[in-house]
Design a protein around this motif. Structure first.
Motif, short mmCIF file in Angstrom:
data_model
loop_
_atom_site.label_atom_id
_atom_site.label_comp_id
_atom_site.label_asym_id
_atom_site.label_seq_id
_atom_site.Cartn_x
_atom_site.Cartn_y
_atom_site.Cartn_z
N UNK A 151 0.83 -1.21 0.00
CA UNK A 151 0.00 0.00 0.00
C UNK A 151 0.86 1.25 0.00
N UNK A 152 1.93 1.24 0.81
CA UNK A 152 2.83 2.40 0.86
C UNK A 152 3.49 2.62 -0.50
N UNK A 153 3.89 1.52 -1.16
CA UNK A 153 4.51 1.63 -2.47
C UNK A 153 3.53 2.21 -3.49
N UNK A 154 2.28 1.76 -3.44
CA UNK A 154 1.26 2.28 -4.34
C UNK A 154 1.06 3.77 -4.13
N UNK A 155 1.06 4.21 -2.85
CA UNK A 155 0.88 5.63 -2.53
C UNK A 155 2.04 6.45 -3.10
N UNK A 156 3.25 5.94 -2.95
CA UNK A 156 4.42 6.66 -3.48
C UNK A 156 4.39 6.71 -5.01
#
Length: 524
Positions: A12-17
């Motif tokens: 999820x964090x990667x998708x946000x970035x």
């Protein structure tokens, strides 16, 4: 399982970035970086903000629009139009945006007085069930008014709301820290509509205006649910309504938060470890007896022990505890319910109140047959509970055999730590302090002042306690026929009981409360 959850969070964090990089947006991942500003909300409906996870906030002092989906350009423009200024988008996880929405709408300064000033005479009640107070902008004016009054009461930490009709107006008062404070008064022409709306919320008969009624309602403030106990009684100018706000988060306290001195707390903990016997909590109505008992039950191991209660009413649902509601209309009284509880293989029993000889006898005998029994009595002090049991017909030998301890308590207002002011007790204080003057002369005490953090110098309440432990010597005194209150009190003090007034004096000297509150609560 934990490894899978960590992997999902990383994804999820990667998708946000990736989204932030694609749209050239800044990422805000924690609430610490965000400053909530209710003035930016304008007329943005809370349900719309929740549905689209969009909210105007301040980041580094600048107004921005917090979004979880950077592609929602039309939603960002809509918020900018309502805010009256261009708002740059800032990306944040959806759960962070939703948490900001709940907190920010709770900060809005909508006041009942603002709506009251604009109410037209032709106002009617609505039958629409509204259970989210943050939706205060929807519904008829009466629905809006009730929602705003409730929301204002929660903001001010009120425990009760009083609606009192008079010939020319409806007086509204909040009970805050045990004292009533008058609020803005709605006009007289909305009284009947307002009462009808409250009855609808509490599932009461709106056509019955001649008899008292009781009901329950439940509302939401964001993610927090609050139960409301509603009581109506007919008066000469209509119906008087009192709402008791049962906020579980404010009432289910840990024992350490009750305000007990260390020695009292330690002895009470020792009572909770007993396998059997009776423990009484005494005090007048509104002295916090139920809160103390719930805190005590919370210290028991409900997974290894069978804990059952019988109450009138059940104030809060307790985890892993079987709770029975008294229903006198169908014959389920304290005494009758207690008989059936004894067939349920209980280890610990809570009797909400011992009101009569029959209930007292069953509770006493239950404590003598291997059960730990908690109950309450309305007495002025701890020794008075022993005399009260004798007065309702309990034999002294039974009381001495079963009673393990009596905790008497009062509630006093807690001084606001932000604005309290110290002063020295001088001879001019002697008429006010009376017998206490000799104990306080020349010492430093604290007084209320009042600031933005409190209500007239006070914020919250704290308990005054006296704990009578029934040791061998006191047990012999109780067993003596014709034992008087003063005899029991003297024996209790000799065995280490600290009186209520002494506990109050100590809290005055430490700046926890004022001498005026102690005198009004603990002077016997």
């Amino acid at each position: 399982m934990a490894r899978n959850e960590d992997s999902q969070l990383n994804a999820d964090a990667m998708t946000l970035r990736e989204k932030a990089a694609a749209y050239g947006l800044r990422i805000v991942e924690t609430l610490d970086e965000i400053v909530l500003d209710a003035s930016l909300l304008a007329s943005l409906p809370v349900e719309w903000a929740r549905a689209h996870a969009v909210l105007p906030v301040r980041v580094d002092g600048a107004p921005v629009v917090l979004v979880s989906d950077p592609a929602s350009i039309d939603k960002q423009e809509y918020v900018s139009i309502l805010a009256g200024q261009s708002l740059a988008p800032v990306l944040a996880p959806r759960e962070v945006v939703l948490a900001c929405i709940e907190s920010c709408y709770s900060l809005r300064e909508d006041k009942p007085a603002d709506l009251i000033d604009n109410m037209a005479p032709a106002t009617t009640a609505s039958d629409r069930q509204v259970d989210d107070l943050l939706l205060a902008a929807s519904g008829t004016p009466v629905t809006q008014l009730i929602n705003l009054i409730l929301l204002d009461a929660f903001r001010q930490r009120a425990s009760d709301i009083h609606f009192e009709p008079f010939e020319t107006r409806l007086r509204v008062r909040f009970r805050i820290d045990g004292m009533l404070y008058e609020q803005a008064s709605p006009p007289a022409h909305v009284v009947q509509a307002l009462v009808s709306r409250l009855k609808v919320m509490a599932h009461m008969d709106i056509a019955e205006r001649r008899l008292p009624q009781d009901g329950m309602a439940r509302v939401r403030v964001g993610e927090r649910e609050v139960d409301i106990r509603v009581s109506t009684v007919p008066v000469s100018e209509g119906e008087r309504v009192v709402l008791r706000l049962l906020d579980k988060s404010n009432t289910l306290l840990d024992m350490k938060a009750l305000g007990m001195a260390d020695d009292c707390f330690g002895r009470l903990r020792s009572l909770l470890k007993l396998p059997n016997g009776m423990v009484i909590v005494s005090g007048p109505t509104g002295s916090g007896k139920t809160t103390t008992l719930y805190a005590a039950l919370g210290n028991l191991d409900a997974t290894r022990r069978n804990i059952l209660t019988i109450e009138d009413p059940i104030e809060y649902q307790l985890d892993n505890v079987g709770q029975i509601q008294v229903k006198t209309k169908i014959g389920l009284t304290f005494s009758n319910g207690l008989r059936h509880i004894l067939r349920q293989d209980p280890d610990v029993i809570l009797v909400g109140e011992t009101r009569d000889a029959e209930t007292a006898e069953i509770a006493v005998r239950a404590s003598l047959t291997g059960h730990l029994v908690f109950t309450t009595l309305h007495t002025n002090d701890a020794p008075g509970a022993v005399v009260r049991l004798m007065d309702i017909g309990m034999a002294p030998y039974l009381i001495s055999a079963c009673l393990r301890g009596v905790l008497a308590q009062r509630l006093v207002r807690r001084l606001c730590p932000h604005c309290r002011h110290p002063r020295t007790v001088v001879p001019d204080d002697a008429p006010l302090l009376g017998d206490l003057y000799s104990r306080l002369a020349g010492k430093s005490i604290w007084e209320p002042v009042g600031c933005e953090h409190c209500t007239q110098g006070y914020r919250g309440r704290i308990g005054l306690f006296e704990l009578l432990m029934v040791d061998a010597g006191l047990r012999d005194r109780i067993r003596e026929t014709g034992c008087h209150l003063e005899t029991i009190r003297a024996a209790a003090v000799a065995s280490g009981m600290k009186p209520l007034l002494q506990d109050g004096i100590e809290k005055v000297l430490t700046g926890e409360t004022s001498v005026e509150d102690v005198l009004s609560a603990a002077a016997l």
